[in-house]
Design an enzyme around this catalytic site. Sequence first.
Site, mmCIF file in Angstrom:
data_model
loop_
_atom_site.group_PDB
_atom_site.id
_atom_site.type_symbol
_atom_site.label_atom_id
_atom_site.label_comp_id
_atom_site.label_asym_id
_atom_site.label_seq_id
_atom_site.Cartn_x
_atom_site.Cartn_y
_atom_site.Cartn_z
ATOM 1 N N GLU A 243 2.763 8.434 -4.456
ATOM 2 C CA GLU A 243 3.499 8.228 -4.012
ATOM 3 C C GLU A 243 3.196 6.161 -4.822
ATOM 4 O O GLU A 243 2.387 5.757 -4.436
ATOM 5 C CB GLU A 243 3.022 8.091 -2.574
ATOM 6 C CG GLU A 243 3.723 6.927 -1.324
ATOM 7 C CD GLU A 243 4.067 5.573 -1.074
ATOM 8 O OE1 GLU A 243 4.159 4.854 -2.979
ATOM 9 O OE2 GLU A 243 3.159 4.720 -0.284
ATOM 10 N N CYS A 280 4.196 -1.128 0.464
ATOM 11 C CA CYS A 280 4.640 0.734 -0.366
ATOM 12 C C CYS A 280 6.858 -0.188 0.040
ATOM 13 O O CYS A 280 7.958 0.445 -0.712
ATOM 14 C CB CYS A 280 4.784 1.601 -0.423
ATOM 15 S SG CYS A 280 3.374 1.935 -0.077
#
Lengths: 501, 501
Positions: A243, A280
């Site tokens: 990720e 993120c």
Amino acid sequence: MGINGKMHFIIFYFTSNQKTMTYDPIFQKAQEAFFFYKNVPGKEKAAFLRKIADGIESEKTQLIPLASEESNLPEGRITGELGRTCGQIRLFANLVEEGSWVEATIDHGDPTRTPAAKPDLRRFLTPLGPVVVFGASNFPLAFSTAGGDTVSALAAGCPVLYKAHPAHPKTSTLVSSIIQKAVKDSAFPSGLFQQVEGGVETGQALVKHPMAKAVAFTGSHVGGKSLFDLANQREEPIPVFAEMGSVNPIFTFPKKLENDIVGAAKSFVGSLTLGAGQFCTNPGLIFVPKSLEKEFADAVKSELEDITAAPMLHEGIAESYYSALQYLQGRNELAWVKVAAAKDLIKGHPALAKIKSKDWLKDNKFQQEVFGAFALMVVYKSEDELLEIAQKLQGQLTVTIWAEEEELKDQLYLINLLEEKCGRMLYKGVPTGVEVGYAMHHGGPYPSTTDSRSTSVGVYSIKRFARPIALQDMPDILLPDALREGNPLKIWRMVDGEFKK
Amino acid sequence: MGINGKMHFIIFYFTSNQKTMTYDPIFQKAQEAFFFYKNVPGKEKAAFLRKIADGIESEKTQLIPLASEESNLPEGRITGELGRTCGQIRLFANLVEEGSWVEATIDHGDPTRTPAAKPDLRRFLTPLGPVVVFGASNFPLAFSTAGGDTVSALAAGCPVLYKAHPAHPKTSTLVSSIIQKAVKDSAFPSGLFQQVEGGVETGQALVKHPMAKAVAFTGSHVGGKSLFDLANQREEPIPVFAEMGSVNPIFTFPKKLENDIVGAAKSFVGSLTLGAGQFCTNPGLIFVPKSLEKEFADAVKSELEDITAAPMLHEGIAESYYSALQYLQGRNELAWVKVAAAKDLIKGHPALAKIKSKDWLKDNKFQQEVFGAFALMVVYKSEDELLEIAQKLQGQLTVTIWAEEEELKDQLYLINLLEEKCGRMLYKGVPTGVEVGYAMHHGGPYPSTTDSRSTSVGVYSIKRFARPIALQDMPDILLPDALREGNPLKIWRMVDGEFKK
């Protein structure tokens, strides 16, 4: 299937590479632990996971200040993260205790079928084997030692080789010792969880080791992509679930924005600057209609005045943040709403610049994530332009749409385009704050992750570490409990095409 | 979500490579079809798929002799394959009509939660986009134009760019026209299914095209692995689901074998020589205890005498078969039970050789698939040796165990080792004959496939072509039917952690 009482100690692989060979003993231990642990009933896995959560909670007075000190994140934030971490562990404990996650599927045989008898087929998910997990710098607990990757791998039945993040070594070691104690207290083999310290080369050696079966990573694009390439170049390629973050655009529509421009600015700035923007899902891009450009920019600017710059995770992160800003300052397409602050050794002063959509469209550099509290406000002239923007947009973890319902009636083609570009679409709210539950998908098309079919948050993340196996005409006594005729685990199963318990 | 009535025609990508550019128009058409088709209700997708099956059946008097002529496979075999193909298509039609395959998952929000309100989250599977499917030579119908890959992709909601196999061009074209007619009769965009003809370079160009979102392939290791590498080297890597075959070992145990040595030899030879051995699941390896070496070899030899050599798919395949045999004839570790026949232009004469397990263990060359009716009989001395063999074994589609139940009591460690090496484990029966249903898993660890988590047969193969997306706080009216509060599709959903309808 239960395993044989006496353990056989076979050297599974011999590796030729010197650096990789160093890790033969720990992989050997992990593989032995695997053959024990994969056959442990879900209930016992659940009890083990709960011991980890209990252990973390019982060490919290030591853990919170330590993680805070090593990450520069305030204790309040770490307290929340600890709660999230333990909640997540218990969610996985419940999941494997209940047991239906293995997708048990049974097609009964028919010996009378012509021209050939129909075999009895039973399929379920079985764990992959030893998994290499990389800790993330921005979540010293929830995405690190006992974070989602480790815990979903353990829940699936995979031993974990945990590569500690060098930014918070003491926190990692303390949490590792809690997990190791839970392993010991459960009378499981010590190879089930092992921590490895080191830098980039160490991580690469772990990924290259022939006994590694999968890799989980949360971090930068450069880091994740290099592990992905490495894993694909192995003699036996293995999946890498990286990720790698994204810019998480917010698309604003005029009516919605007009209805509460100050509220919108507050929400946006709150999400942008939360944790010094080190998420993120931090919204690094916001699309604003030209008609409201000035008004929204003013409101955002005013909100930003109230933000006190917070220290970033470490000096290297601050350095990268300011060097990205410096690059952007050299781009004359940008107008600065809140100037790129002068370099600070550690604090991440928020910054915001404006750009015209036609300029933004010309260069993918404007889509690159700046890790920290910086956002680009892209001013669009017409809703038709949004189609071109959506088409040019790279893969994202999230896309947020701020619109009144009636504004979307003619935008269904746009929504289709945007769906192709993200793993989560928000209609209101802000992308930061990733719920841990059943319906979360924390993933997205490349480059936000290396596998758009996987999530690193929520119960479905367990599926990354398992693969199906079908057993054909196996006597009931040799079947795993999940597939035995009497359904002793009382799990949901697909039997001859029907879901039943 | 429904799509806007007026279609927008945007040129989605510009490619720089000359060969890839050639395919811009077809990808453009596929992408346009995608935005229409992904939003088509499951019931309509099902009706479309059934039209394909009906179309194939109505053309069967033309199709069967044509496919037989182009593949050298007897009409009886093609008739069976046609039935399998249509059965498979209707299975997917039922699956998408029922609709629960999308894994709809709902976590209701809670605005009163502190410290932050809990959002409403809804997750389901959404199709990936245009998929490149490669036809296989050994199944001109079931793994080709309207085969499992094409049909699972269409069922998932993905347009297909079908790269026809050059070995059966007329069959491909006829089946393509049947699919295109079904597209037209359903009033779907013509870009939903397009056939492309050409060689290796054409296939590569399709895989490299920026608008391709996934690749499905059944064939040789060299072919599958090269597409996998190519797809990973793209600017945006995409998944490649390559099923590359394996040697499908059978492990025999003394008691089971003794009980019916002639029956065992019959089963083995039947499976080995079926369709001239041209199946991915053809048993190319059989492990036999030393005590029964001679008896079993004699029984097999006698069975092989009755087999009439059948023509192979094409001369290139026969050429490869005999050149592999020629290589093996040069290996002095082998003793030939049925000699490697002299080269035949087209017929695949069956052959069988013996080798001691200690020699087999020394060289992975003895694990390489020989596509055709050749098998290696590995003679083992003790059951302990089997552990070393299992450890050395490469990833397989199937592993078959022929044992009496009592013989496996002390072999659970061996079974654990073997489970790590295969996608399907059979207790009796033979690996050829891959059932199409719910519980089938036709996949396996590398090198048998490039993704051990995927299957190319059975309903779960649809999952290859979809990825999850989560919708957060979306108004009910904007939600897809699968996720609307009232569950209008009446599908199985996970709601707040509970399976319900």
